[in-house]
Design a protein around this motif. Structure first.
Motif, PDB file in Angstrom:
ATOM      1  N   ASP A  48       0.844  -1.187   0.000  1.00  0.00           N
ATOM      2  CA  ASP A  48       0.000   0.000   0.000  1.00  0.00           C
ATOM      3  C   ASP A  48       0.888   1.248   0.000  1.00  0.00           C
ATOM      4  N   GLU A  50       1.416   4.612   0.727  1.00  0.00           N
ATOM      5  CA  GLU A  50       0.958   5.681   1.614  1.00  0.00           C
ATOM      6  C   GLU A  50       2.002   5.865   2.704  1.00  0.00           C
ATOM      7  N   HIS A 122      -6.701   3.231  -3.620  1.00  0.00           N
ATOM      8  CA  HIS A 122      -6.706   3.152  -2.153  1.00  0.00           C
ATOM      9  C   HIS A 122      -7.324   4.426  -1.554  1.00  0.00           C
ATOM     10  N   HIS A 126      -7.048   8.377   1.909  1.00  0.00           N
ATOM     11  CA  HIS A 126      -7.056   7.279   2.879  1.00  0.00           C
ATOM     12  C   HIS A 126      -8.253   7.431   3.809  1.00  0.00           C
ATOM     13  N   PRO A 182      -8.789   1.621   2.934  1.00  0.00           N
ATOM     14  CA  PRO A 182      -7.868   2.036   3.987  1.00  0.00           C
ATOM     15  C   PRO A 182      -8.298   1.395   5.307  1.00  0.00           C
ATOM     16  N   HIS A 294       3.656  -2.138   3.771  1.00  0.00           N
ATOM     17  CA  HIS A 294       3.718  -0.735   3.361  1.00  0.00           C
ATOM     18  C   HIS A 294       5.186  -0.352   3.162  1.00  0.00           C
TER      19      HIS A 294
HETATM   20 ZN    ZN Z   1      -3.716   2.116   3.724  1.00  0.00          ZN
END
Ligand code: ZN
Length: 335
Positions: A48, A50, A122, A126, A182, A294
Protein backbone atom coordinates in the motif's frame (compact mmCIF):
# COMPACT_ATOMS: atom_id res chain seq x y z
CA UNK A 1 -5.03 11.16 19.31
CA UNK A 2 -7.94 10.36 21.62
CA UNK A 3 -10.82 10.93 19.26
CA UNK A 4 -13.16 7.98 18.68
CA UNK A 5 -11.93 7.88 15.09
CA UNK A 6 -8.28 7.60 15.92
CA UNK A 7 -8.92 4.94 18.52
CA UNK A 8 -11.13 2.93 16.20
CA UNK A 9 -8.69 3.14 13.32
CA UNK A 10 -5.86 2.24 15.61
CA UNK A 11 -7.69 -0.82 16.89
CA UNK A 12 -8.64 -1.89 13.41
CA UNK A 13 -5.16 -1.49 12.10
CA UNK A 14 -3.34 -3.01 15.02
CA UNK A 15 -2.93 -6.58 16.01
CA UNK A 16 -3.27 -5.68 19.67
CA UNK A 17 -6.93 -5.06 20.14
CA UNK A 18 -9.09 -7.43 22.07
CA UNK A 19 -10.62 -8.90 19.00
CA UNK A 20 -14.28 -9.37 18.32
CA UNK A 21 -15.42 -12.73 17.08
CA UNK A 22 -14.47 -13.26 13.47
CA UNK A 23 -15.68 -15.75 10.95
CA UNK A 24 -17.89 -15.55 7.94
CA UNK A 25 -21.54 -14.79 8.25
CA UNK A 26 -24.23 -17.01 6.86
CA UNK A 27 -24.63 -14.54 3.99
CA UNK A 28 -21.19 -14.86 2.56
CA UNK A 29 -19.89 -17.79 0.61
CA UNK A 30 -16.48 -19.05 1.65
CA UNK A 31 -14.43 -20.32 -1.23
CA UNK A 32 -11.44 -21.92 0.34
CA UNK A 33 -9.16 -24.67 -0.81
CA UNK A 34 -9.75 -28.06 -2.30
CA UNK A 35 -12.14 -27.38 -5.18
CA UNK A 36 -9.88 -29.40 -7.43
CA UNK A 37 -6.91 -31.53 -6.49
CA UNK A 38 -4.50 -29.72 -8.82
CA UNK A 39 -5.27 -26.23 -7.55
CA UNK A 40 -2.22 -24.07 -7.02
CA UNK A 41 -1.78 -21.96 -3.95
CA UNK A 42 -2.14 -18.31 -4.87
CA UNK A 43 0.30 -15.96 -3.19
CA UNK A 44 -0.14 -12.22 -3.54
CA UNK A 45 2.41 -9.62 -2.46
CA UNK A 46 0.59 -6.34 -1.91
CA UNK A 47 2.11 -2.99 -1.01
CA UNK A 48 0.00 0.00 0.00
CA UNK A 49 1.53 3.25 -1.23
CA UNK A 50 0.96 5.68 1.61
CA UNK A 51 2.82 7.16 4.55
CA UNK A 52 2.42 5.40 7.93
CA UNK A 53 2.21 6.95 11.36
CA UNK A 54 5.07 6.13 13.76
CA UNK A 55 7.53 5.80 10.85
CA UNK A 56 10.35 6.37 10.30
CA UNK A 57 10.33 7.28 14.04
CA UNK A 58 7.73 6.41 16.69
CA UNK A 59 6.88 10.07 17.36
CA UNK A 60 5.83 10.74 13.76
CA UNK A 61 2.05 11.34 13.60
CA UNK A 62 1.71 14.01 10.91
CA UNK A 63 1.27 11.38 8.19
CA UNK A 64 -2.29 10.83 9.45
CA UNK A 65 -3.03 14.15 7.75
CA UNK A 66 -0.83 13.61 4.69
CA UNK A 67 -1.17 9.95 3.78
CA UNK A 68 -0.38 10.57 0.13
CA UNK A 69 2.66 12.79 0.58
CA UNK A 70 5.17 9.98 0.04
CA UNK A 71 8.80 10.66 1.02
CA UNK A 72 11.75 9.77 -1.19
CA UNK A 73 12.67 6.65 0.79
CA UNK A 74 9.17 5.22 0.40
CA UNK A 75 9.10 5.83 -3.34
CA UNK A 76 12.57 4.37 -3.84
CA UNK A 77 11.63 1.27 -1.82
CA UNK A 78 8.43 0.80 -3.81
CA UNK A 79 10.27 0.88 -7.13
CA UNK A 80 13.14 -1.33 -6.00
CA UNK A 81 10.64 -3.87 -4.66
CA UNK A 82 9.02 -4.01 -8.10
CA UNK A 83 12.39 -4.56 -9.76
CA UNK A 84 13.34 -7.33 -7.32
CA UNK A 85 9.99 -9.08 -7.76
CA UNK A 86 10.29 -8.86 -11.54
CA UNK A 87 13.80 -10.34 -11.46
CA UNK A 88 12.44 -13.29 -9.46
CA UNK A 89 9.54 -13.84 -11.83
CA UNK A 90 7.18 -12.41 -9.21
CA UNK A 91 4.57 -9.72 -9.14
CA UNK A 92 3.50 -7.05 -6.66
CA UNK A 93 0.00 -5.61 -6.48
CA UNK A 94 0.21 -1.96 -5.38
CA UNK A 95 -2.54 0.24 -3.99
CA UNK A 96 -2.06 3.93 -4.49
CA UNK A 97 -3.40 6.81 -2.42
CA UNK A 98 -4.54 9.34 -5.02
CA UNK A 99 -2.98 12.37 -3.42
CA UNK A 100 0.50 11.11 -4.34
CA UNK A 101 -0.37 11.96 -7.94
CA UNK A 102 -0.21 15.64 -7.01
CA UNK A 103 3.55 15.28 -6.58
CA UNK A 104 5.81 16.76 -9.24
CA UNK A 105 7.60 13.54 -10.15
CA UNK A 106 5.70 10.27 -10.54
CA UNK A 107 8.23 8.52 -12.79
CA UNK A 108 8.77 5.83 -10.13
CA UNK A 109 5.09 4.88 -10.32
CA UNK A 110 5.13 4.85 -14.13
CA UNK A 111 8.15 2.58 -14.03
CA UNK A 112 6.40 0.17 -11.67
CA UNK A 113 3.51 0.04 -14.14
CA UNK A 114 5.83 -0.48 -17.10
CA UNK A 115 7.41 -3.45 -15.31
CA UNK A 116 3.93 -5.00 -15.36
CA UNK A 117 2.88 -4.62 -11.74
CA UNK A 118 -0.80 -3.75 -11.20
CA UNK A 119 -1.79 -0.62 -9.26
CA UNK A 120 -5.16 -0.29 -7.53
CA UNK A 121 -7.18 2.48 -5.89
CA UNK A 122 -6.71 3.15 -2.15
CA UNK A 123 -8.84 6.34 -2.05
CA UNK A 124 -7.48 9.86 -2.39
CA UNK A 125 -6.92 10.73 1.27
CA UNK A 126 -7.06 7.28 2.88
CA UNK A 127 -10.66 7.66 4.02
CA UNK A 128 -12.51 5.36 6.39
CA UNK A 129 -15.25 3.90 4.17
CA UNK A 130 -17.36 2.65 7.10
CA UNK A 131 -17.59 6.18 8.57
CA UNK A 132 -21.04 7.25 9.79
CA UNK A 133 -20.26 10.98 10.01
CA UNK A 134 -18.27 13.28 7.70
CA UNK A 135 -15.63 14.06 10.33
CA UNK A 136 -14.98 10.35 10.83
CA UNK A 137 -13.76 9.90 7.28
CA UNK A 138 -10.23 11.30 7.70
CA UNK A 139 -8.02 13.20 10.11
CA UNK A 140 -7.28 15.70 7.33
CA UNK A 141 -10.94 16.72 7.30
CA UNK A 142 -11.04 17.16 11.07
CA UNK A 143 -8.22 19.70 10.83
CA UNK A 144 -9.48 21.23 7.57
CA UNK A 145 -13.27 20.82 7.56
CA UNK A 146 -13.74 23.33 4.73
CA UNK A 147 -12.46 20.66 2.34
CA UNK A 148 -15.66 18.68 2.84
CA UNK A 149 -18.03 21.58 3.50
CA UNK A 150 -21.62 20.67 2.66
CA UNK A 151 -20.85 17.08 1.70
CA UNK A 152 -22.52 14.00 3.13
CA UNK A 153 -20.43 11.07 4.35
CA UNK A 154 -21.50 9.11 1.28
CA UNK A 155 -20.41 11.97 -1.02
CA UNK A 156 -17.03 12.31 0.68
CA UNK A 157 -16.27 8.61 0.31
CA UNK A 158 -17.50 8.34 -3.26
CA UNK A 159 -15.62 11.47 -4.32
CA UNK A 160 -12.46 10.21 -2.65
CA UNK A 161 -12.64 6.97 -4.61
CA UNK A 162 -13.63 8.63 -7.90
CA UNK A 163 -10.91 11.30 -7.71
CA UNK A 164 -8.26 8.62 -7.37
CA UNK A 165 -9.53 6.82 -10.45
CA UNK A 166 -9.58 10.14 -12.33
CA UNK A 167 -6.10 11.10 -11.12
CA UNK A 168 -4.74 7.76 -12.27
CA UNK A 169 -6.38 8.08 -15.67
CA UNK A 170 -5.24 11.67 -16.18
CA UNK A 171 -1.73 11.50 -14.75
CA UNK A 172 -0.77 7.84 -15.27
CA UNK A 173 -2.91 7.07 -18.29
CA UNK A 174 -4.63 3.95 -17.01
CA UNK A 175 -7.43 2.85 -14.71
CA UNK A 176 -6.92 1.38 -11.24
CA UNK A 177 -6.64 -2.39 -10.94
CA UNK A 178 -8.98 -3.09 -8.03
CA UNK A 179 -9.76 -1.38 -4.73
CA UNK A 180 -8.41 -1.80 -1.23
CA UNK A 181 -10.04 -0.06 1.71
CA UNK A 182 -7.87 2.04 3.99
CA UNK A 183 -7.72 0.01 7.20
CA UNK A 184 -8.87 -3.57 7.38
CA UNK A 185 -12.19 -4.58 8.94
CA UNK A 186 -12.80 -7.79 10.86
CA UNK A 187 -16.04 -8.43 8.99
CA UNK A 188 -15.02 -6.76 5.74
CA UNK A 189 -17.97 -4.97 4.12
CA UNK A 190 -20.60 -7.35 5.50
CA UNK A 191 -23.76 -5.45 6.36
CA UNK A 192 -22.65 -2.49 4.23
CA UNK A 193 -24.37 -3.25 0.97
CA UNK A 194 -24.33 0.49 0.27
CA UNK A 195 -20.52 0.53 0.17
CA UNK A 196 -20.41 -2.74 -1.78
CA UNK A 197 -22.78 -1.21 -4.33
CA UNK A 198 -20.79 2.03 -4.44
CA UNK A 199 -17.66 0.08 -5.37
CA UNK A 200 -19.51 -1.88 -8.04
CA UNK A 201 -20.89 1.43 -9.39
CA UNK A 202 -17.37 2.88 -9.44
CA UNK A 203 -16.24 0.03 -11.67
CA UNK A 204 -14.71 -2.46 -9.24
CA UNK A 205 -15.57 -6.18 -9.29
CA UNK A 206 -13.50 -6.97 -6.20
CA UNK A 207 -12.37 -5.35 -2.99
CA UNK A 208 -9.73 -6.12 -0.41
CA UNK A 209 -11.24 -4.90 2.87
CA UNK A 210 -11.37 -7.75 5.32
CA UNK A 211 -8.66 -8.31 7.90
CA UNK A 212 -9.83 -11.25 10.03
CA UNK A 213 -9.75 -10.86 13.78
CA UNK A 214 -6.97 -12.57 15.62
CA UNK A 215 -6.54 -13.21 19.31
CA UNK A 216 -4.83 -10.44 21.18
CA UNK A 217 -1.14 -10.77 21.76
CA UNK A 218 1.33 -8.71 23.70
CA UNK A 219 4.17 -6.90 22.00
CA UNK A 220 7.25 -9.08 21.87
CA UNK A 221 10.51 -8.75 20.02
CA UNK A 222 10.45 -12.47 19.32
CA UNK A 223 6.90 -13.86 19.55
CA UNK A 224 6.38 -17.34 20.89
CA UNK A 225 5.24 -20.29 18.82
CA UNK A 226 1.68 -20.10 20.20
CA UNK A 227 1.27 -16.67 18.61
CA UNK A 228 2.42 -18.02 15.27
CA UNK A 229 -0.02 -20.93 15.68
CA UNK A 230 -2.89 -18.55 16.42
CA UNK A 231 -2.10 -16.44 13.39
CA UNK A 232 -1.81 -19.43 11.10
CA UNK A 233 -5.20 -20.60 12.38
CA UNK A 234 -6.74 -17.33 11.13
CA UNK A 235 -5.62 -17.92 7.53
CA UNK A 236 -8.79 -19.91 6.92
CA UNK A 237 -10.82 -16.76 7.64
CA UNK A 238 -8.73 -14.81 5.13
CA UNK A 239 -9.87 -16.77 2.07
CA UNK A 240 -11.76 -15.01 -0.76
CA UNK A 241 -15.55 -15.06 -0.98
CA UNK A 242 -18.43 -13.29 -2.72
CA UNK A 243 -20.80 -10.79 -1.05
CA UNK A 244 -24.56 -11.00 -1.79
CA UNK A 245 -24.21 -7.99 -4.12
CA UNK A 246 -21.75 -9.97 -6.26
CA UNK A 247 -18.71 -7.99 -5.14
CA UNK A 248 -15.74 -10.29 -4.51
CA UNK A 249 -13.76 -9.98 -1.27
CA UNK A 250 -10.05 -10.83 -1.15
CA UNK A 251 -9.06 -10.40 2.51
CA UNK A 252 -5.65 -9.28 3.73
CA UNK A 253 -3.92 -12.17 5.48
CA UNK A 254 -2.82 -11.66 9.09
CA UNK A 255 -0.37 -10.49 9.97
CA UNK A 256 0.92 -7.67 7.88
CA UNK A 257 3.73 -5.29 8.73
CA UNK A 258 1.53 -3.03 10.84
CA UNK A 259 0.48 -5.80 13.22
CA UNK A 260 3.95 -7.28 13.41
CA UNK A 261 6.25 -4.26 13.54
CA UNK A 262 4.23 -1.21 14.62
CA UNK A 263 1.84 -2.87 17.06
CA UNK A 264 3.71 -6.06 17.91
CA UNK A 265 7.28 -4.71 18.10
CA UNK A 266 8.51 -7.88 16.37
CA UNK A 267 12.03 -8.04 15.04
CA UNK A 268 12.66 -8.84 11.38
CA UNK A 269 13.67 -12.45 12.00
CA UNK A 270 10.35 -13.11 13.70
CA UNK A 271 8.47 -11.57 10.79
CA UNK A 272 10.40 -13.64 8.25
CA UNK A 273 9.79 -16.78 10.25
CA UNK A 274 6.08 -16.06 10.37
CA UNK A 275 5.80 -15.22 6.67
CA UNK A 276 7.49 -18.50 5.80
CA UNK A 277 5.00 -20.43 7.95
CA UNK A 278 2.07 -18.60 6.38
CA UNK A 279 3.21 -19.14 2.78
CA UNK A 280 3.85 -22.81 3.51
CA UNK A 281 0.37 -23.10 5.05
CA UNK A 282 -1.14 -21.70 1.85
CA UNK A 283 0.90 -24.12 -0.27
CA UNK A 284 -0.13 -27.13 1.81
CA UNK A 285 -3.78 -26.09 1.73
CA UNK A 286 -3.92 -24.92 -1.92
CA UNK A 287 -5.15 -21.66 -0.49
CA UNK A 288 -4.63 -17.92 -0.82
CA UNK A 289 -2.11 -15.84 1.12
CA UNK A 290 -2.49 -12.11 0.60
CA UNK A 291 0.65 -10.56 2.07
CA UNK A 292 0.15 -6.93 3.11
CA UNK A 293 2.91 -4.42 3.75
CA UNK A 294 3.72 -0.73 3.36
CA UNK A 295 6.96 0.54 1.78
CA UNK A 296 6.86 3.44 4.29
CA UNK A 297 7.27 0.86 7.08
CA UNK A 298 9.38 -1.69 5.25
CA UNK A 299 12.19 0.69 4.29
CA UNK A 300 12.80 0.99 8.02
CA UNK A 301 12.10 -2.59 9.12
CA UNK A 302 13.35 -4.56 6.11
CA UNK A 303 15.71 -2.33 4.12
CA UNK A 304 17.17 -5.23 2.13
CA UNK A 305 13.82 -6.59 0.87
CA UNK A 306 14.30 -9.90 2.66
CA UNK A 307 10.56 -10.53 2.97
CA UNK A 308 9.81 -10.08 -0.72
CA UNK A 309 12.82 -12.19 -1.69
CA UNK A 310 11.72 -14.90 0.77
CA UNK A 311 8.19 -15.07 -0.65
CA UNK A 312 9.50 -15.26 -4.22
CA UNK A 313 11.97 -18.01 -3.23
CA UNK A 314 9.32 -20.06 -1.41
CA UNK A 315 7.04 -19.95 -4.44
CA UNK A 316 9.87 -20.62 -6.91
CA UNK A 317 10.90 -23.67 -4.86
CA UNK A 318 7.36 -25.04 -4.48
CA UNK A 319 7.62 -27.36 -7.49
CA UNK A 320 4.72 -25.64 -9.18
CA UNK A 321 2.41 -25.95 -6.18
CA UNK A 322 2.15 -22.17 -5.82
CA UNK A 323 2.14 -19.08 -7.97
CA UNK A 324 2.56 -15.37 -7.28
CA UNK A 325 -0.45 -13.58 -8.69
CA UNK A 326 -2.32 -10.29 -8.65
CA UNK A 327 -5.52 -9.92 -6.67
CA UNK A 328 -7.37 -9.76 -10.01
CA UNK A 329 -6.17 -13.27 -10.81
CA UNK A 330 -7.37 -14.44 -7.41
CA UNK A 331 -10.75 -12.79 -8.11
CA UNK A 332 -11.02 -14.64 -11.43
CA UNK A 333 -10.70 -17.99 -9.69
CA UNK A 334 -13.32 -17.01 -7.11
CA UNK A 335 -15.79 -16.38 -9.93
ZN1 ZN B 1 -3.72 2.12 3.72
Amino acid sequence: MNSPLSRRLFLEQSGLALMVAGGLSAFSRPLAAAESPAKKAQIAITLDLEMSRMYPTRDEMEWDFQKGNLNDETKAYSLKAAQIASESGGLIHYFCVGRVLEQENIDWLKEIHELGHPIGNHTYDHVYVLAKKPEETQFRFQRSPWLIEGMTTEQIIRTNIRKTTLAMEQRLGFKPNGFRTPGGFYTGLEGREDIQQMLLDEGFSWVSSKYPSTKSYNPADMPKQDIFDELIATQEAAQPFVYPTGLIEIPMSPTGDVGAFRSGFWNRDAFLEYVELAVNWAIENQAVFDFLAHPSIMYVEDPNFETIKLICDLVNNSNGKAEIVSLSTIAERVQ
